[in-house]
Enzyme design. Structure first.
Site, PDB file in Angstrom:
ATOM      1  N   SER A 162       0.828  -1.198   0.000  1.00 43.12           N
ATOM      2  CA  SER A 162       0.000   0.000   0.000  1.00 43.12           C
ATOM      3  C   SER A 162       0.872   1.262   0.000  1.00 43.12           C
ATOM      4  CB  SER A 162      -0.960  -0.048   1.195  1.00 43.12           C
ATOM      5  OG  SER A 162      -2.003   0.893   1.052  1.00 43.12           O
ATOM      6  N   ASP A 249      -9.596  -5.427  -4.096  1.00 44.96           N
ATOM      7  CA  ASP A 249      -9.236  -4.022  -4.003  1.00 44.96           C
ATOM      8  C   ASP A 249     -10.228  -3.233  -4.853  1.00 44.96           C
ATOM      9  OD1 ASP A 249      -6.999  -3.087  -2.417  1.00 44.96           O
ATOM     10  OD2 ASP A 249      -5.709  -4.424  -3.589  1.00 44.96           O
ATOM     11  N   HIS A 281      -7.432  -5.985   0.216  1.00 44.46           N
ATOM     12  CA  HIS A 281      -6.269  -5.136   0.444  1.00 44.46           C
ATOM     13  C   HIS A 281      -5.482  -5.551   1.685  1.00 44.46           C
ATOM     14  CE1 HIS A 281      -4.161  -1.310  -0.326  1.00 44.46           C
ATOM     15  NE2 HIS A 281      -4.103  -1.157   0.980  1.00 44.46           N
TER      16      HIS A 281
END
Length: 305
Positions: A162, A249, A281
């Site tokens: 991320s 996601d 995610h």
């Protein structure tokens, strides 16, 4: 083609509301009833596994790579040979949450296969600006490559999740390559997992940038977006990129990974793209704690390549 960075006007409320959800990964998971449940589970999981790894693995904690209190990393696999390959992990948290303490969940399977694992800490926004944070991670990268040379390590891999994937992509700019010189060739693999590679939209969201805690403006939002980067300076470095994103996601996150892969490929860089089914995610990295997991297996298979 470079991104068209929004600067002339503030987007309307309807557009911002769409971005609020698109850049809120917990809203897209199908594992739990609410987004809060997703976050709570993730934090507990990564904390518990990381705590267990610190108890079970020989480790060296709080190695300083700079002068700030946040400029430290932990090393797992202290009983491995000094020249064991290094795997460096940069945690996510939208540049404002989490730390190395909760981010050692990937360590055990890799240590068991011969990697010494470094889990990096860094300052969080708004204590520092995002520009400062990128420079801090570059200092960490320089320190780690020097550490590798001193210990005769010939194989270094970096991975980020991320915001951590953003920091890695931003770290590898022309100035960093010029600063580290020939040491750049020690980096064999870079794993970018559900990364944030453009900042022009999220700068307007409260979910990520409330009160502009990242200190973004019309000029630096372009410079800080990896999808604006020109990666041809990495062409002779010999590293390979592995871009991962989760099926669950948001469309924005999936598109950012596709675009990052294409940008690297168009620069002539070795890269692969993987959209992992039935993951979101968060479990896309939670499962790094499993030796049989797709990404873990690839990291292990690339141990000497």
């Amino acid at each position: 083609m470079l991104l068209e960075i929004i600067s002339a006007m503030t987007p309307d409320r309807e557009q911002v509301n769409q971005w609020e959800k698109a850049y809120s990964p917990s809203e897209w998971s199908t594992r739990f009833p609410t987004a809060v449940d997703v976050i709570n589970y993730h934090v507990k999981f990564v904390t518990d596994v990381s705590d267990k790894n610190r108890k079970e693995l020989k480790c060296e904690l709080d190695v300083e790579y700079g002068n700030d209190d946040s400029e430290k990393f932990d090393i797992y696999g202290g009983d491995l040979p000094e020249d064991a390959p290094l795997f460096v992990y940069v945690h996510g948290g939208y540049w404002q949450m989490l730390s190395k303490k909760e981010s050692a969940y990937c360590a055990k399977p890799l240590v068991q296969k011969g990697y010494r694992v470094i889990v990096l800490d860094y300052a969080l926004c708004p204590k520092v600006t995002l520009e400062d944070l990128v420079k801090q991670v570059q200092r960490a990268g320089e320190y780690i490559l020097n550490y590798a040379v001193e210990n005769h390590v010939k194989h270094v891999s970096f991975a980020g999740h991320s915001a951590g994937a953003h920091l890695l992509a931003a770290m590898l700019d022309r100035n960093f390559v010029a600063t580290v010189g020939d040491e750049i060739h020690l980096i064999k693999h870079v794993y970018l997992i559900s990364g944030v590679f453009r900042l022009d939209e999220l700068r307007f969201t409260k979910a990520v940038n409330e009160n502009n805690l990242l200190s973004l403006n019309d000029k630096n939002v372009a410079n800080l977006s990896p999808l604006n980067g020109d990666y041809r300076h990495l062409l002779s470095c010999g590293m390979k990129f592995h871009v991962y994103v989760a099926e669950n996601d948001s469309a924005v996150f999936k598109q950012m990974s596709v675009d990052m892969h294409e940008r690297l490929k168009n620069a002539g860089i070795a890269t692969s793209l993987h959209i992992l089914s039935d993951l979101d995610h968060f479990d896309i990295v939670e499962k790094l704690s499993e030796s049989s997991y797709t990404i873990t297996e690839e990291i292990i298979n690339n141990l000497k390549s």
